[in-house]
Design a protein around this motif. Sequence first.
Motif, PDB file in Angstrom:
ATOM      1  N   ARG A  84       0.821  -1.248  -0.008  1.00 52.11           N
ATOM      2  CA  ARG A  84       0.087  -0.089   0.076  1.00 52.11           C
ATOM      3  C   ARG A  84       0.787   1.457  -0.018  1.00 52.11           C
ATOM      4  NH1 ARG A  84      -5.318  -0.529   2.033  1.00 52.11           N
ATOM      5  NH2 ARG A  84      -6.010  -2.715   1.104  1.00 52.11           N
ATOM      6  N   MET A  85       1.923   1.176   0.672  1.00 48.79           N
ATOM      7  CA  MET A  85       2.743   2.457   0.707  1.00 48.79           C
ATOM      8  C   MET A  85       3.482   2.468  -0.482  1.00 48.79           C
ATOM      9  SD  MET A  85       4.626   2.648   4.500  1.00 48.79           S
ATOM     10  CE  MET A  85       5.065   1.139   4.500  1.00 48.79           C
ATOM     11  N   ARG A  86       3.901   1.516  -1.232  1.00 45.72           N
ATOM     12  CA  ARG A  86       4.542   1.719  -2.702  1.00 45.72           C
ATOM     13  C   ARG A  86       3.512   2.257  -3.669  1.00 45.72           C
ATOM     14  NH1 ARG A  86       7.029  -3.031  -2.218  1.00 45.72           N
ATOM     15  NH2 ARG A  86       5.109  -4.250  -2.789  1.00 45.72           N
ATOM     16  N   VAL A  87       2.399   2.061  -3.612  1.00 45.71           N
ATOM     17  CA  VAL A  87       1.163   2.435  -4.659  1.00 45.71           C
ATOM     18  C   VAL A  87       0.830   4.008  -4.291  1.00 45.71           C
ATOM     19  CG1 VAL A  87       0.791   0.441  -5.462  1.00 45.71           C
ATOM     20  CG2 VAL A  87      -0.587   1.618  -3.519  1.00 45.71           C
ATOM     21  N   ASN A  88       1.122   4.566  -2.787  1.00 44.03           N
ATOM     22  CA  ASN A  88       0.786   5.649  -2.365  1.00 44.03           C
ATOM     23  C   ASN A  88       1.721   6.673  -2.811  1.00 44.03           C
ATOM     24  OD1 ASN A  88      -0.239   7.957  -0.951  1.00 44.03           O
ATOM     25  ND2 ASN A  88      -0.813   6.637   0.794  1.00 44.03           N
ATOM     26  N   ASP A  89       1.326   7.725  -3.712  1.00 41.01           N
ATOM     27  CA  ASP A  89       2.218   8.774  -4.207  1.00 41.01           C
ATOM     28  C   ASP A  89       2.901   9.678  -3.252  1.00 41.01           C
ATOM     29  OD1 ASP A  89       1.811   7.744  -6.471  1.00 41.01           O
ATOM     30  OD2 ASP A  89       0.270   9.201  -7.356  1.00 41.01           O
ATOM     31  N   GLN A  90       2.064   9.711  -2.019  1.00 41.01           N
ATOM     32  CA  GLN A  90       2.461  10.821  -0.968  1.00 41.01           C
ATOM     33  C   GLN A  90       3.486  10.107  -0.051  1.00 41.01           C
ATOM     34  OE1 GLN A  90      -1.544  11.266   0.294  1.00 41.01           O
ATOM     35  NE2 GLN A  90      -1.656  13.247  -0.604  1.00 41.01           N
ATOM     36  N   VAL A  91       3.655   8.979  -0.043  1.00 45.09           N
ATOM     37  CA  VAL A  91       4.708   8.348   0.692  1.00 45.09           C
ATOM     38  C   VAL A  91       5.921   8.006  -0.049  1.00 45.09           C
ATOM     39  CG1 VAL A  91       5.449   6.171   1.907  1.00 45.09           C
ATOM     40  CG2 VAL A  91       3.178   7.004   2.260  1.00 45.09           C
ATOM     41  N   ILE A  92       7.002   8.845   0.025  1.00 43.99           N
ATOM     42  CA  ILE A  92       7.950   9.026  -0.702  1.00 43.99           C
ATOM     43  C   ILE A  92       9.191   7.896  -0.681  1.00 43.99           C
ATOM     44  CG2 ILE A  92       7.803  11.534  -1.137  1.00 43.99           C
ATOM     45  CD1 ILE A  92       9.727  12.188   0.629  1.00 43.99           C
ATOM     46  N   ARG A  93       9.301   7.360   0.789  1.00 44.46           N
ATOM     47  CA  ARG A  93      10.164   6.244   1.129  1.00 44.46           C
ATOM     48  C   ARG A  93       9.536   5.510   2.256  1.00 44.46           C
ATOM     49  NH1 ARG A  93      13.006   6.889  -2.752  1.00 44.46           N
ATOM     50  NH2 ARG A  93      15.104   6.957  -3.002  1.00 44.46           N
ATOM     51  N   TYR A  94       9.985   4.380   2.661  1.00 46.24           N
ATOM     52  CA  TYR A  94       9.587   3.459   3.611  1.00 46.24           C
ATOM     53  C   TYR A  94      10.634   2.568   3.862  1.00 46.24           C
ATOM     54  CZ  TYR A  94       7.974  -0.103   0.345  1.00 46.24           C
ATOM     55  OH  TYR A  94       8.185  -1.013  -0.566  1.00 46.24           O
ATOM     56  N   ILE A  95      10.765   2.188   5.300  1.00 43.67           N
ATOM     57  CA  ILE A  95      11.384   1.130   5.493  1.00 43.67           C
ATOM     58  C   ILE A  95      11.040   0.459   6.837  1.00 43.67           C
ATOM     59  CG2 ILE A  95      12.997   2.462   7.110  1.00 43.67           C
ATOM     60  CD1 ILE A  95      15.756   0.697   6.243  1.00 43.67           C
ATOM     61  N   THR A  96      11.259  -1.082   6.511  1.00 43.05           N
ATOM     62  CA  THR A  96      10.664  -1.919   7.706  1.00 43.05           C
ATOM     63  C   THR A  96      12.021  -2.600   8.051  1.00 43.05           C
ATOM     64  OG1 THR A  96       8.700  -2.166   6.633  1.00 43.05           O
ATOM     65  CG2 THR A  96       9.232  -3.621   8.190  1.00 43.05           C
ATOM     66  N   VAL A  97      11.924  -2.838   9.414  1.00 42.42           N
ATOM     67  CA  VAL A  97      13.022  -3.518  10.087  1.00 42.42           C
ATOM     68  C   VAL A  97      12.512  -4.322  11.266  1.00 42.42           C
ATOM     69  CG1 VAL A  97      15.165  -3.184  11.579  1.00 42.42           C
ATOM     70  CG2 VAL A  97      14.663  -1.569   9.740  1.00 42.42           C
ATOM     71  N   ARG A  98      13.000  -5.736  11.243  1.00 42.82           N
ATOM     72  CA  ARG A  98      12.637  -6.543  12.343  1.00 42.82           C
ATOM     73  C   ARG A  98      13.526  -6.391  13.467  1.00 42.82           C
ATOM     74  NH1 ARG A  98      12.735 -13.249  11.709  1.00 42.82           N
ATOM     75  NH2 ARG A  98      12.098 -13.598  14.072  1.00 42.82           N
TER      76      ARG A  98
END
Length: 140
Positions: A81-95
């Motif tokens: 969902r974040m990948r297709v949202n134009d307003q989210v310019i970067r994201y990172i997930t860490v376990r």
Amino acid sequence: MAAQRTYEVMFIIDPDTVEDEVTRISEGLQQIIADQGGTVTKNEHMGRRTLAYPIGRKNEGIYVLFEVDGSGREIAELERRMRVNDQVIRYITVRVDEDRRRAEKFKAKRARKASKRPFGATAATRTGGAASAPDEGYEA
């Protein structure tokens, strides 16, 4: 059922987005996590910050941090969902659950060693007294 894991998800929202839209995006992403069976244990809105490098001609971004407990299925959907949202310019997930477990183990080991140490011991007595004594022939 998969084991519960802890993840930190940080995402950067376009700085041109208005504040109530940022809140709507954040709440929408939390709802996605809840629908998939995860729980958001921490939601931190870090505010507008300067980016380390320009992303799409933007030098600032609005940072948001989630701490999520779940199986991993909700993380896959959240990232999609974040990948297709134009307003989210970067994201990172860490376990982070393995790292925290390892840190707790080292902390317990240090506490065990400290409890075995005699109470009057200081750095100078453990090293023979030479740890804090300056050289006699040295002039400053």
